[in-house]
Write an enzyme that holds these catalytic residues in place. Structure first.
Site, short mmCIF file in Angstrom:
data_model
loop_
_atom_site.label_atom_id
_atom_site.label_comp_id
_atom_site.label_asym_id
_atom_site.label_seq_id
_atom_site.Cartn_x
_atom_site.Cartn_y
_atom_site.Cartn_z
NE ARG A 1 -3.90 7.03 0.59
CZ ARG A 1 -3.25 6.20 0.22
NH1 ARG A 1 -4.04 5.55 -1.13
NH2 ARG A 1 -2.15 5.77 0.51
CD GLU B 1 11.85 -2.43 2.07
OE1 GLU B 1 12.53 -3.55 2.60
OE2 GLU B 1 10.77 -2.17 2.25
#
Length: 185
Positions: free
Chosen positions: A70, A107
């Site tokens: 984006r 993560e």
């Protein structure tokens, strides 16, 4: 140093209201902030670009670097308006030709972003653009990649900050300009 668009700018309410929130996407407990609805609203999209251009038009930016995907939506119109070149940073194996890459932690595991060799020259003043800062890993990797090739990161610009996730802490003091914050929402 962190800066944000002034709350007094009446355009910000409409911009924030045009961003759709989708609960439990991509998994339970996550609220996804969908900027595609902002793109459907000509005024909100134009106001978003205008606010960024107003900020950067006199900052002598040589390069606007957009982070996949984006950052590719917001970066090019900003670059055109301020007279800078646009450089994409992409996921691995998406750019043809020689690339330089930067790995970063997720993560669970790692990922990379890449840009063309020579796209950013030593000493060029860079603005890094993405739609959103959450945990800050991707944006921090984008900064590191630019600095490794000798570019100077003047500031980062994001439409959205999820400030509860403290992503700005990974930027090691680099200035960041945010239009809307979804803290605690």
């Amino acid at each position: 140093m962190t800066t944000a668009a002034t709350e007094a700018d009446s355009r910000l309410t409409h911009i924030k209201d045009s961003i759709r929130s989708i609960p439990d996407f991509p998994k339970a407990g996550i609220i996804f902030r969908d900027v595609t609805t902002l793109l459907l609203d000509h005024k909100a999209f134009k106001d978003t670009i205008d606010i960024f251009v107003e900020r950067y038009k006199d900052m002598k930016i040589d390069v606007v670097v957009g982070i996949e995907a984006r950052g590719f939506i917001f970066g090019p119109p900003i670059a055109l308006a301020i007279g800078a070149k646009f450089v994409p940073q992409r996921k691995p194996r998406k750019l043809p030709g020689p690339v330089v890459s930067q790995e970063y932690s997720l993560e669970y595991g790692t990922d990379k972003i890449e840009m063309h060799v020579g796209a950013v020259q030593p000493g060029e003043r860079c603005l890094v653009v993405d739609d959103l800062i959450a945990t800050g890993g991707t944006l921090a990797a984008g900064i590191q990649l630019i600095e490794r090739v000798g570019g100077e990161v003047v500031e980062c610009a994001c439409l959205i900050e999820l400030s509860d996730l403290k992503g700005r802490d990974k930027l090691k003091g680099k200035p960041i300009f945010i239009l809307v914050d979804f803290e605690g929402e």
